[in-house]
Design an enzyme around this catalytic site. Structure first.
Site, PDB file in Angstrom:
ATOM      1  N   ASP A  38      51.334  36.430  53.440  1.00 14.58           N
ATOM      2  CA  ASP A  38      50.897  38.491  54.150  1.00 14.58           C
ATOM      3  C   ASP A  38      51.918  39.178  53.438  1.00 14.58           C
ATOM      4  O   ASP A  38      53.301  38.188  54.108  1.00 14.58           O
ATOM      5  CB  ASP A  38      50.448  38.316  56.030  1.00 14.58           C
ATOM      6  CG  ASP A  38      49.977  39.081  55.888  1.00 14.58           C
ATOM      7  OD1 ASP A  38      48.590  38.686  56.991  1.00 14.58           O
ATOM      8  OD2 ASP A  38      50.581  39.967  56.450  1.00 14.58           O
ATOM      9  N   TYR A 154      36.907  51.027  48.042  1.00 12.66           N
ATOM     10  CA  TYR A 154      36.878  49.801  49.005  1.00 12.66           C
ATOM     11  C   TYR A 154      35.794  49.051  48.348  1.00 12.66           C
ATOM     12  O   TYR A 154      35.727  48.206  47.739  1.00 12.66           O
ATOM     13  CB  TYR A 154      36.839  50.132  50.559  1.00 12.66           C
ATOM     14  CG  TYR A 154      36.885  48.602  51.032  1.00 12.66           C
ATOM     15  CD1 TYR A 154      38.051  48.216  51.123  1.00 12.66           C
ATOM     16  CD2 TYR A 154      35.272  48.655  51.747  1.00 12.66           C
ATOM     17  CE1 TYR A 154      37.502  46.733  51.889  1.00 12.66           C
ATOM     18  CE2 TYR A 154      35.350  47.950  52.776  1.00 12.66           C
ATOM     19  CZ  TYR A 154      36.538  46.624  52.898  1.00 12.66           C
ATOM     20  OH  TYR A 154      35.936  45.452  53.147  1.00 12.66           O
TER      21      TYR A 154
HETATM   22  N1  LIG Z   1      37.274  43.635  59.738  1.00 12.84           N
HETATM   23  C1  LIG Z   1      36.084  44.227  59.547  1.00 12.84           C
HETATM   24  O1  LIG Z   1      35.132  44.811  59.503  1.00 12.84           O
HETATM   25  C2  LIG Z   1      35.486  43.577  57.407  1.00 12.84           C
HETATM   26  C3  LIG Z   1      34.455  43.449  56.939  1.00 12.84           C
HETATM   27  C4  LIG Z   1      34.299  43.222  55.954  1.00 12.84           C
HETATM   28  C5  LIG Z   1      35.303  43.070  55.584  1.00 12.84           C
HETATM   29  N2  LIG Z   1      36.884  42.836  55.629  1.00 12.84           N
HETATM   30  C6  LIG Z   1      37.222  41.792  54.973  1.00 12.84           C
HETATM   31  O2  LIG Z   1      38.432  41.415  55.341  1.00 12.84           O
HETATM   32  C7  LIG Z   1      39.797  40.717  54.488  1.00 12.84           C
HETATM   33  C8  LIG Z   1      40.468  41.094  56.512  1.00 12.84           C
HETATM   34  O3  LIG Z   1      40.291  42.171  57.051  1.00 12.84           O
HETATM   35  P1  LIG Z   1      40.851  42.747  58.928  1.00 12.84           P
HETATM   36  O4  LIG Z   1      39.372  42.609  59.555  1.00 12.84           O
HETATM   37  O5  LIG Z   1      40.972  41.118  58.992  1.00 12.84           O
HETATM   38  O6  LIG Z   1      42.223  42.976  58.698  1.00 12.84           O
HETATM   39  P2  LIG Z   1      43.106  43.210  59.371  1.00 12.84           P
HETATM   40  O7  LIG Z   1      43.895  43.986  58.911  1.00 12.84           O
HETATM   41  O8  LIG Z   1      43.163  42.806  60.395  1.00 12.84           O
HETATM   42  O9  LIG Z   1      44.170  41.773  58.361  1.00 12.84           O
HETATM   43  C9  LIG Z   1      44.708  42.427  56.660  1.00 12.84           C
HETATM   44  C10 LIG Z   1      45.844  41.134  56.726  1.00 12.84           C
HETATM   45  O10 LIG Z   1      46.287  42.019  54.995  1.00 12.84           O
HETATM   46  C11 LIG Z   1      47.471  42.000  54.951  1.00 12.84           C
HETATM   47  N3  LIG Z   1      48.019  42.285  53.624  1.00 12.84           N
HETATM   48  C12 LIG Z   1      47.065  44.358  53.468  1.00 12.84           C
HETATM   49  N4  LIG Z   1      47.528  43.969  52.124  1.00 12.84           N
HETATM   50  C13 LIG Z   1      48.634  42.996  51.952  1.00 12.84           C
HETATM   51  C14 LIG Z   1      49.407  43.113  50.764  1.00 12.84           C
HETATM   52  N5  LIG Z   1      49.072  43.431  49.722  1.00 12.84           N
HETATM   53  N6  LIG Z   1      49.623  41.546  50.278  1.00 12.84           N
HETATM   54  C15 LIG Z   1      49.274  40.458  51.624  1.00 12.84           C
HETATM   55  N7  LIG Z   1      48.936  40.827  52.452  1.00 12.84           N
HETATM   56  C16 LIG Z   1      48.207  42.126  52.710  1.00 12.84           C
HETATM   57  C17 LIG Z   1      47.795  42.485  56.223  1.00 12.84           C
HETATM   58  O11 LIG Z   1      49.199  42.874  56.601  1.00 12.84           O
HETATM   59  C18 LIG Z   1      46.571  41.581  57.158  1.00 12.84           C
HETATM   60  O12 LIG Z   1      47.248  41.340  57.803  1.00 12.84           O
HETATM   61  C19 LIG Z   1      39.929  42.282  54.092  1.00 12.84           C
HETATM   62  O13 LIG Z   1      39.587  41.601  52.817  1.00 12.84           O
HETATM   63  C20 LIG Z   1      38.859  42.774  54.660  1.00 12.84           C
HETATM   64  O14 LIG Z   1      38.133  43.638  53.539  1.00 12.84           O
HETATM   65  C21 LIG Z   1      36.784  42.937  56.923  1.00 12.84           C
END
Ligand SMILES: NC(=O)c1ccc[n+]([C@@H]2O[C@H](COP(=O)([O-])OP(=O)(O)OC[C@H]3O[C@@H](n4cnc5c(N)ncnc54)[C@H](O)[C@@H]3O)[C@@H](O)[C@H]2O)c1
Length: 256
Positions: A38, A154
């Site tokens: 991360d 996105y």
């Molecule tokens: N939460 C939702 O509603 C949802 C829905 C569909 C898809 N997603 C996908 O699920 C995944 C996780 O999302 P989440 O909701 O847990 O978000 P979150 O923000 O809680 O966690 C994402 C993590 O990714 C890390 N991150 C961001 N950019 C980074 C980089 N360049 N290098 C390394 N780490 C990086 C952040 O520090 C964070 O810890 C994402 O790919 C998101 O697009 C989430």
């Protein structure tokens, strides 16, 4: 314990928060050691994995940077003997009105979500090929099949991930490596709740409940635990004949 998980090693990106953290905990319970990658501090994830009785280490890395990913992969190999599983979860999802989408923002979102998925997968494919076994799970999003606004870069990145998943699956099938994607709906994570609610909603809780009630067949708000079973399955031996697929895990919001 899922079939084939015992003593495997998984690299999970985005493991400090939300879905990545939930996947790390679940795979640890399944018997997998975890490299938690991360930009931020994944110490809490490491603690949770160790509490489940598995080995874990945190690696700070910007997955959108080729040099950082190369360095991270070298560091992972110093601590873990090999990598069997990659879960590409690091992602950003800023909501930006179309007229404010600069090229820099476009590159930042595509770079993190799509380039990052490519770079981290490719870094560990050689390990998987050498052993004749591997699992890659990528994170797409139900937004690719829904009417949403403010998400042009996105949605582009997340449908790019579906294309990458399909094409990579064709390349790696002969080597015992499967590549699949999951598409969560709107899920309660720190990332998803950190932005202000949309117009018409007083709180994020209200906005989440509205999405669940109007757009999902299952009328409750999705949580990270709703997704962990799919990741466990897609990284196990039970899914050995499934590849190139994208699984909607969204309470029945999108059908494909
Ligand atoms: N939460 C939702 O509603 C949802 C829905 C569909 C898809 N997603 C996908 O699920 C995944 C996780 O999302 P989440 O909701 O847990 O978000 P979150 O923000 O809680 O966690 C994402 C993590 O990714 C890390 N991150 C961001 N950019 C980074 C980089 N360049 N290098 C390394 N780490 C990086 C952040 O520090 C964070 O810890 C994402 O790919 C998101 O697009 C989430």
């Amino acid at each position: 314990m899922a079939k084939g998980h015992k003593d495997k090693v998984a690299v999970i990106t985005g493991a400090a928060s939300g879905l990545g953290q939930a996947f790390a905990k679940r795979l640890a319970e399944d018997g997998v050691d975890i490299a938690a990658v991360d930009l931020g501090d994944a110490a809490a994830t490491v603690k949770a994995v160790e509490a489940a009785g598995r080995k874990a280490a945190a690696f700070k890395c910007d997955v959108s940077s080729p040099d950082a990913v190369t360095a991270m992969a070298a560091d992972v190999r110093k601590i873990f003997p090999r990598v069997d599983i990659v879960v590409n979860c690091a992602g950003i999802f800023p909501q930006i009105p179309l007229e404010k989408v600069t090229y820099a923002e476009w590159r930042r979102i595509i770079g993190t979500n799509l380039d990052g998925t490519f770079l981290v997968s490719m870094a560990f494919v050689p390990d998987m090929k050498a052993r004749g076994w591997g699992r890659i799970v990528n994170l797409s999003s139900s937004t690719v099949g829904a009417v949403v606004t403010g998400f042009v870069p996105y949605v582009t990145s997340k449908l790019g991930i579906v294309g990458f998943t399909r094409a990579l699956a064709s390349e790696l099938g002969p080597f015992g490596i499967t590549v699949n994607a999951i598409q969560p709906g709107l899920t309660m994570t720190p990332g998803a709740t950190s932005r202000p609610p949309r117009a018409g909603f007083a709180t994020m809780d209200e906005e989440f409940a509205d999405v669940a009630n109007r757009f999902q067949a299952i009328k409750r708000v999705e949580t990270p635990d709703d997704l962990t079973g799919a990741v466990s399955f897609l990284t196990s031996d039970d899914s050995a004949f499934i590849t190139g697929q994208t699984l909607n895990v969204d309470g029945g919001r999108v059908r494909s």
